[in-house]
Design a protein around this motif. Structure first.
Motif, PDB file in Angstrom:
ATOM      1  N   ASP A 148    -127.078  73.623  13.786  1.00 35.06           N
ATOM      2  CA  ASP A 148    -128.488  74.758  12.462  1.00 35.06           C
ATOM      3  C   ASP A 148    -129.477  75.411  14.334  1.00 35.06           C
ATOM      4  OD1 ASP A 148    -130.784  75.159  12.604  1.00 35.06           O
ATOM      5  OD2 ASP A 148    -131.684  73.307  12.145  1.00 35.06           O
ATOM      6  N   PHE A 149    -129.189  76.569  14.621  1.00 34.05           N
ATOM      7  CA  PHE A 149    -129.555  77.090  16.137  1.00 34.05           C
ATOM      8  C   PHE A 149    -130.775  76.940  15.932  1.00 34.05           C
ATOM      9  CE2 PHE A 149    -125.199  77.593  16.035  1.00 34.05           C
ATOM     10  CZ  PHE A 149    -124.561  77.171  17.336  1.00 34.05           C
ATOM     11  N   ASN A 150    -131.536  77.219  14.691  1.00 31.88           N
ATOM     12  CA  ASN A 150    -133.048  77.044  14.668  1.00 31.88           C
ATOM     13  C   ASN A 150    -133.888  78.338  15.149  1.00 31.88           C
ATOM     14  OD1 ASN A 150    -134.963  76.299  13.622  1.00 31.88           O
ATOM     15  ND2 ASN A 150    -135.901  74.497  14.889  1.00 31.88           N
TER      16      ASN A 150
ATOM     17  N   HIS B 194    -132.224  78.934   5.104  1.00 28.89           N
ATOM     18  CA  HIS B 194    -133.682  77.281   5.066  1.00 28.89           C
ATOM     19  C   HIS B 194    -134.055  78.453   3.930  1.00 28.89           C
ATOM     20  CE1 HIS B 194    -137.557  76.099   7.011  1.00 28.89           C
ATOM     21  NE2 HIS B 194    -136.903  75.206   7.207  1.00 28.89           N
ATOM     22  N   ILE B 195    -135.371  77.412   3.276  1.00 31.10           N
ATOM     23  CA  ILE B 195    -135.802  78.107   2.783  1.00 31.10           C
ATOM     24  C   ILE B 195    -137.003  78.836   2.775  1.00 31.10           C
ATOM     25  CG2 ILE B 195    -137.912  75.698   3.145  1.00 31.10           C
ATOM     26  CD1 ILE B 195    -137.427  75.041  -0.101  1.00 31.10           C
TER      27      ILE B 195
ATOM     28  N   ILE C 166    -133.796  66.750  -0.130  1.00 30.17           N
ATOM     29  CA  ILE C 166    -133.090  66.839   0.530  1.00 30.17           C
ATOM     30  C   ILE C 166    -133.069  67.152   1.830  1.00 30.17           C
ATOM     31  CG2 ILE C 166    -130.167  66.394   0.961  1.00 30.17           C
ATOM     32  CD1 ILE C 166    -130.064  66.244  -2.378  1.00 30.17           C
ATOM     33  N   SER C 167    -133.432  68.498   2.073  1.00 32.87           N
ATOM     34  CA  SER C 167    -133.028  68.822   2.842  1.00 32.87           C
ATOM     35  C   SER C 167    -133.612  70.594   2.743  1.00 32.87           C
ATOM     36  CB  SER C 167    -132.016  69.910   3.178  1.00 32.87           C
ATOM     37  OG  SER C 167    -132.195  70.885   4.607  1.00 32.87           O
ATOM     38  N   ASP C 168    -133.916  70.990   3.690  1.00 34.35           N
ATOM     39  CA  ASP C 168    -135.297  72.291   3.697  1.00 34.35           C
ATOM     40  C   ASP C 168    -134.031  73.686   3.916  1.00 34.35           C
ATOM     41  OD1 ASP C 168    -135.520  72.071   5.769  1.00 34.35           O
ATOM     42  OD2 ASP C 168    -137.883  72.309   6.667  1.00 34.35           O
ATOM     43  N   HIS C 169    -132.589  73.039   4.540  1.00 35.54           N
ATOM     44  CA  HIS C 169    -131.958  74.130   4.308  1.00 35.54           C
ATOM     45  C   HIS C 169    -130.784  74.374   3.596  1.00 35.54           C
ATOM     46  CE1 HIS C 169    -132.151  74.551   9.232  1.00 35.54           C
ATOM     47  NE2 HIS C 169    -132.476  73.557   9.023  1.00 35.54           N
ATOM     48  N   CYS C 170    -129.985  75.340   3.229  1.00 34.55           N
ATOM     49  CA  CYS C 170    -128.762  75.274   2.820  1.00 34.55           C
ATOM     50  C   CYS C 170    -127.407  74.419   3.052  1.00 34.55           C
ATOM     51  CB  CYS C 170    -128.444  77.059   2.201  1.00 34.55           C
ATOM     52  SG  CYS C 170    -130.496  77.449   1.416  1.00 34.55           S
ATOM     53  N   ILE C 171    -126.615  74.225   1.955  1.00 30.14           N
ATOM     54  CA  ILE C 171    -126.080  74.025   2.348  1.00 30.14           C
ATOM     55  C   ILE C 171    -124.583  74.873   2.498  1.00 30.14           C
ATOM     56  CG2 ILE C 171    -124.300  72.359   1.615  1.00 30.14           C
ATOM     57  CD1 ILE C 171    -125.482  70.454   0.843  1.00 30.14           C
TER      58      ILE C 171
END
Length: 135
Positions: free
Chosen positions: A30-32, A76-77, A105-110
């Motif tokens: 995750d480089f954000n 990301h969502i 669980i997360s706002d990111h995809c796997i």
């Protein structure tokens, strides 16, 4: 961006210490960087100074070690591409899938990256099979 710069330096130092010829590299996480258009690495409207510096740092690292970034879908969502996969072998990662998960669980995809890696080659010195590599 200071912490990001320190992390990039640690990664760069580790890559510099790799043997020659350079082995296959996969760098992911995750480089954000929400205001960057991937895989081109171009700044979009709203980019902050810190984000621009971070992009310059990761771009310099990628250029110095012949790494290309392959994720071009939202991870990301909010529709941003934050999770990235870099590699120095364009044939290694043949495809990927962004799997949505519950927002609890997360706002990111796997990110499931599929690679071509033969783990059945015989070790030339011992004749034993190499252990599988998990990415």
């Amino acid at each position: 961006s200071t912490q990001f710069g320190k992390a990039i330096k640690v990664i760069n130092d580790a890559l510099e210490d790799l043997p020659t010829p350079t082995p296959e590299i996969v760098l992911c996480g995750d480089f954000n960087l929400p205001h960057v258009q991937w895989p081109e690495g171009k700044c979009r409207t709203g980019v902050s100074t810190d984000e621009r510096i971070m992009l310059e740092q990761i771009t310099e690292l990628a250029n110095n070690h012949f790494l290309s970034q392959y994720i071009c879908k939202a991870t990301h969502i909010k529709g941003n591409t934050l999770d990235l996969i870099y590699t120095n072998n364009p044939d290694l990662i043949h495809s990927y899938n962004c799997v949505n998960v519950s927002s609890t669980i997360s706002d990111h995809c796997i990110i499931e990256g599929y690679c071509k890696y033969n783990t059945n080659q015989k070790n030339k010195t011992s004749g034993k099979n190499k252990k599988p590599v998990t990415l």
